[in-house]
Design an enzyme around this catalytic site. Sequence first.
Site, PDB file in Angstrom:
ATOM      1  N   GLU A  20       0.808  -1.220   0.000  1.00 30.52           N
ATOM      2  CA  GLU A  20       0.000   0.000   0.000  1.00 30.52           C
ATOM      3  C   GLU A  20       0.848   1.280   0.000  1.00 30.52           C
ATOM      4  O   GLU A  20       0.379   2.335   0.397  1.00 30.52           O
ATOM      5  CB  GLU A  20      -0.949  -0.002   1.206  1.00 30.52           C
ATOM      6  CG  GLU A  20      -2.034  -1.039   1.085  1.00 30.52           C
ATOM      7  CD  GLU A  20      -2.106  -1.944   2.299  1.00 30.52           C
ATOM      8  OE1 GLU A  20      -1.053  -2.484   2.696  1.00 30.52           O
ATOM      9  OE2 GLU A  20      -3.182  -2.113   2.852  1.00 30.52           O
ATOM     10  N   SER A 187      -5.143  -5.151   1.961  1.00 35.99           N
ATOM     11  CA  SER A 187      -5.393  -4.817   0.554  1.00 35.99           C
ATOM     12  C   SER A 187      -5.754  -6.017  -0.288  1.00 35.99           C
ATOM     13  O   SER A 187      -5.545  -6.011  -1.498  1.00 35.99           O
ATOM     14  CB  SER A 187      -4.173  -4.139  -0.077  1.00 35.99           C
ATOM     15  OG  SER A 187      -4.050  -2.849   0.405  1.00 35.99           O
ATOM     16  N   TYR A 257      -7.751  -0.821  -5.929  1.00 33.33           N
ATOM     17  CA  TYR A 257      -6.818   0.228  -6.350  1.00 33.33           C
ATOM     18  C   TYR A 257      -6.606   0.376  -7.851  1.00 33.33           C
ATOM     19  O   TYR A 257      -6.087   1.376  -8.285  1.00 33.33           O
ATOM     20  CB  TYR A 257      -5.441  -0.004  -5.709  1.00 33.33           C
ATOM     21  CG  TYR A 257      -5.516  -0.111  -4.218  1.00 33.33           C
ATOM     22  CD1 TYR A 257      -5.975   0.963  -3.468  1.00 33.33           C
ATOM     23  CD2 TYR A 257      -5.150  -1.281  -3.563  1.00 33.33           C
ATOM     24  CE1 TYR A 257      -6.058   0.877  -2.086  1.00 33.33           C
ATOM     25  CE2 TYR A 257      -5.230  -1.368  -2.186  1.00 33.33           C
ATOM     26  CZ  TYR A 257      -5.685  -0.297  -1.458  1.00 33.33           C
ATOM     27  OH  TYR A 257      -5.773  -0.388  -0.108  1.00 33.33           O
ATOM     28  N   ARG A 296     -11.181   1.773  11.077  1.00 34.57           N
ATOM     29  CA  ARG A 296     -12.356   1.454  10.266  1.00 34.57           C
ATOM     30  C   ARG A 296     -12.711   0.011  10.587  1.00 34.57           C
ATOM     31  O   ARG A 296     -11.837  -0.869  10.534  1.00 34.57           O
ATOM     32  CB  ARG A 296     -12.051   1.621   8.780  1.00 34.57           C
ATOM     33  CG  ARG A 296     -13.333   1.725   7.922  1.00 34.57           C
ATOM     34  CD  ARG A 296     -13.024   1.608   6.443  1.00 34.57           C
ATOM     35  NE  ARG A 296     -12.638   0.246   6.157  1.00 34.57           N
ATOM     36  CZ  ARG A 296     -11.598  -0.096   5.393  1.00 34.57           C
ATOM     37  NH1 ARG A 296     -10.843   0.807   4.827  1.00 34.57           N
ATOM     38  NH2 ARG A 296     -11.318  -1.361   5.202  1.00 34.57           N
ATOM     39  N   ASP A 298     -14.894  -3.300   9.784  1.00 33.28           N
ATOM     40  CA  ASP A 298     -15.574  -3.900   8.637  1.00 33.28           C
ATOM     41  C   ASP A 298     -16.381  -5.133   9.037  1.00 33.28           C
ATOM     42  O   ASP A 298     -15.886  -5.994   9.763  1.00 33.28           O
ATOM     43  CB  ASP A 298     -14.539  -4.320   7.573  1.00 33.28           C
ATOM     44  CG  ASP A 298     -13.717  -3.147   7.038  1.00 33.28           C
ATOM     45  OD1 ASP A 298     -14.031  -1.986   7.357  1.00 33.28           O
ATOM     46  OD2 ASP A 298     -12.744  -3.407   6.304  1.00 33.28           O
ATOM     47  N   GLU A 312     -12.980  -7.457   9.953  1.00 38.68           N
ATOM     48  CA  GLU A 312     -11.666  -7.006  10.388  1.00 38.68           C
ATOM     49  C   GLU A 312     -11.675  -5.535  10.726  1.00 38.68           C
ATOM     50  O   GLU A 312     -12.585  -4.796  10.352  1.00 38.68           O
ATOM     51  CB  GLU A 312     -10.618  -7.259   9.289  1.00 38.68           C
ATOM     52  CG  GLU A 312     -10.940  -6.518   8.001  1.00 38.68           C
ATOM     53  CD  GLU A 312      -9.751  -6.368   7.065  1.00 38.68           C
ATOM     54  OE1 GLU A 312      -8.608  -6.591   7.484  1.00 38.68           O
ATOM     55  OE2 GLU A 312      -9.981  -5.982   5.908  1.00 38.68           O
ATOM     56  N   ASN A 314      -9.215  -2.083  10.421  1.00 31.22           N
ATOM     57  CA  ASN A 314      -8.022  -1.454   9.864  1.00 31.22           C
ATOM     58  C   ASN A 314      -7.675  -0.287  10.767  1.00 31.22           C
ATOM     59  O   ASN A 314      -8.446   0.669  10.864  1.00 31.22           O
ATOM     60  CB  ASN A 314      -8.296  -0.956   8.444  1.00 31.22           C
ATOM     61  CG  ASN A 314      -8.348  -2.116   7.474  1.00 31.22           C
ATOM     62  OD1 ASN A 314      -7.324  -2.596   7.024  1.00 31.22           O
ATOM     63  ND2 ASN A 314      -9.550  -2.602   7.193  1.00 31.22           N
ATOM     64  N   GLY A 318      -7.442   3.704   4.679  1.00 29.62           N
ATOM     65  CA  GLY A 318      -7.135   4.623   3.582  1.00 29.62           C
ATOM     66  C   GLY A 318      -7.609   6.024   3.953  1.00 29.62           C
ATOM     67  O   GLY A 318      -8.681   6.179   4.528  1.00 29.62           O
TER      68      GLY A 318
HETATM   69  N1  LIG Z   1     -15.248 -15.087   4.634  1.00 31.35           N
HETATM   70  C1  LIG Z   1     -15.527 -14.323   3.561  1.00 31.35           C
HETATM   71  N2  LIG Z   1     -16.702 -14.446   2.901  1.00 31.35           N
HETATM   72  C2  LIG Z   1     -16.978 -13.692   1.794  1.00 31.35           C
HETATM   73  N3  LIG Z   1     -16.122 -12.776   1.269  1.00 31.35           N
HETATM   74  C3  LIG Z   1     -14.922 -12.623   1.881  1.00 31.35           C
HETATM   75  C4  LIG Z   1     -14.574 -13.363   3.058  1.00 31.35           C
HETATM   76  N4  LIG Z   1     -13.355 -12.972   3.445  1.00 31.35           N
HETATM   77  C5  LIG Z   1     -12.941 -12.034   2.573  1.00 31.35           C
HETATM   78  N5  LIG Z   1     -13.873 -11.807   1.607  1.00 31.35           N
HETATM   79  C6  LIG Z   1     -13.709 -10.867   0.485  1.00 31.35           C
HETATM   80  O1  LIG Z   1     -12.317 -10.575   0.326  1.00 31.35           O
HETATM   81  C7  LIG Z   1     -12.040  -9.200   0.598  1.00 31.35           C
HETATM   82  C8  LIG Z   1     -10.695  -9.059   1.319  1.00 31.35           C
HETATM   83  O2  LIG Z   1     -10.690  -9.778   2.526  1.00 31.35           O
HETATM   84  P1  LIG Z   1     -10.307  -9.095   3.916  1.00 31.35           P
HETATM   85  O3  LIG Z   1     -10.438 -10.128   4.974  1.00 31.35           O
HETATM   86  O4  LIG Z   1     -11.102  -7.845   4.098  1.00 31.35           O
HETATM   87  O5  LIG Z   1      -8.756  -8.792   3.735  1.00 31.35           O
HETATM   88  P2  LIG Z   1      -7.906  -7.429   3.597  1.00 31.35           P
HETATM   89  O6  LIG Z   1      -7.291  -7.219   4.932  1.00 31.35           O
HETATM   90  O7  LIG Z   1      -6.891  -7.761   2.579  1.00 31.35           O
HETATM   91  O8  LIG Z   1      -8.851  -6.314   3.225  1.00 31.35           O
HETATM   92  C9  LIG Z   1     -13.241  -8.717   1.401  1.00 31.35           C
HETATM   93  O9  LIG Z   1     -13.421  -7.318   1.278  1.00 31.35           O
HETATM   94  C10 LIG Z   1     -14.367  -9.531   0.766  1.00 31.35           C
HETATM   95  O10 LIG Z   1     -14.760  -8.982  -0.491  1.00 31.35           O
HETATM   96 MG   LIG Z   2     -10.622  -5.789   4.130  1.00 29.70          MG
END
Ligand SMILES: Nc1ncnc2c1ncn2[C@@H]1O[C@H](COP(=O)(O)OP(=O)(O)O)[C@@H](O)[C@H]1O
Ligand SMILES: [Mg+2]
Length: 361
Positions: A20, A187, A257, A296, A298, A312, A314, A318
């Site tokens: 990032e 990301s 991105y 943030r 989520d 999660e 953050n 951003g």
């Molecule tokens: N268990 C899940 N079920 C459905 N979609 C998921 C799941 N985990 C991740 N995703 C998808 O993958 C994206 C990235 O995962 P995330 O855990 O938010 O990681 P990062 O820290 O890289 O943002 C999420 O924004 C979502 O679109």
């Molecule tokens: Mg995420």
Amino acid sequence: MSEAPKPVRIVLLYGGQSAEHEVSRISAASVLKAIDTSRYDVVPVAITPDGRWLRSDATLELMADATRPLPESLDASGTDLAPLASIAPAHPDQQVVVLPILHGPRGEDGTVQGLLELADVAYVGAGVLGSALNMDKATAKVVARAAGIPVCRWISARDSELDDAFVARVGSELGWPVFVKPSNMGSSVGVTKADDPAGLRAALAEAVKYDEWVVVEEAVVGARELEVGVMGNEEPRASVVGEIIPTHEFYDYEDKYVDGTSQMVIPADVPGEVAAEMRALAVRVYRALRCDGLSRVDFFYEADGRGLLFNEINTMPGFTKYSMFPSLWDASGLPYAELIDELVRLALARHQHRASHRRLR
Ligand SMILES: Nc1ncnc2c1ncn2[C@@H]1O[C@H](COP(=O)(O)OP(=O)(O)O)[C@@H](O)[C@H]1O
Ligand SMILES: [Mg+2]
């Protein structure tokens, strides 16, 4: 005539060694543009992708253009951390706050925060534990669940444990499809959806490129992605709720991105009670996961199933003018420039409060 002395110096740390780097530079340029320079003495310190710290007075345009290298000013220090000396105040009454606009490993994961603790300087955002905990998806889920926050089903493992028995266990405990992620990343780097054992093996091989720990989660079916901003130390408060509408199969790196075609809806079109529940859950998980300053938070929203599931946090979201976190606060009545004032105030308050708990001899 010399300028009037400024009460606060902001050391703007940006760039960094993670995937990032680029978004950090765009965020930093947005901050620099919005900051009230009659009150703040702003010192930008860049971290190059190879880890050098430069006290560079990059122009806004250059700062935000990651295709061009960062300029090295005359006091560029090579590989040491000499630019950290800019945390010294310009005059005895000046207060100093470091604003680490850094995302991902070696920025948002407690490492930089540890350095700032040793330097005994106030800084914006979560401390060492909060930063590290939220960066590590496997551990964050354990703590969130212990605090009674709803999360999806998951299994975490080390790289040395990813054998056939592990693949079989995923199939029987989680079913298909699953999401596979490096535990410490961001990301969407290294995140893959897997539909079967062969897909899982490939996804695990991809995830372990980035971290020795991996997380495998049940795919939350039809999940809507809702996000909320939280700010504060002892008494955190939540912004309005926003929704991300990805254009790809999930919200992957490209969608975040590269294409920029995913959409942000603020406020999210969800029933009022869902938004209220989410804001309350977000404040609870923020406290449980030891956040300070800002985060943030989520969630996935399974409308016809379990409702809200925490995904999660953050701890340094951003921060470009168009990013979700500042937009959520803007929609909650706190415009960008005031958001920065508030973060500086919270950083100074936390530093002072912590100093009142004597831990060193
Ligand atoms: N268990 C899940 N079920 C459905 N979609 C998921 C799941 N985990 C991740 N995703 C998808 O993958 C994206 C990235 O995962 P995330 O855990 O938010 O990681 P990062 O820290 O890289 O943002 C999420 O924004 C979502 O679109
Ligand atoms: Mg995420």
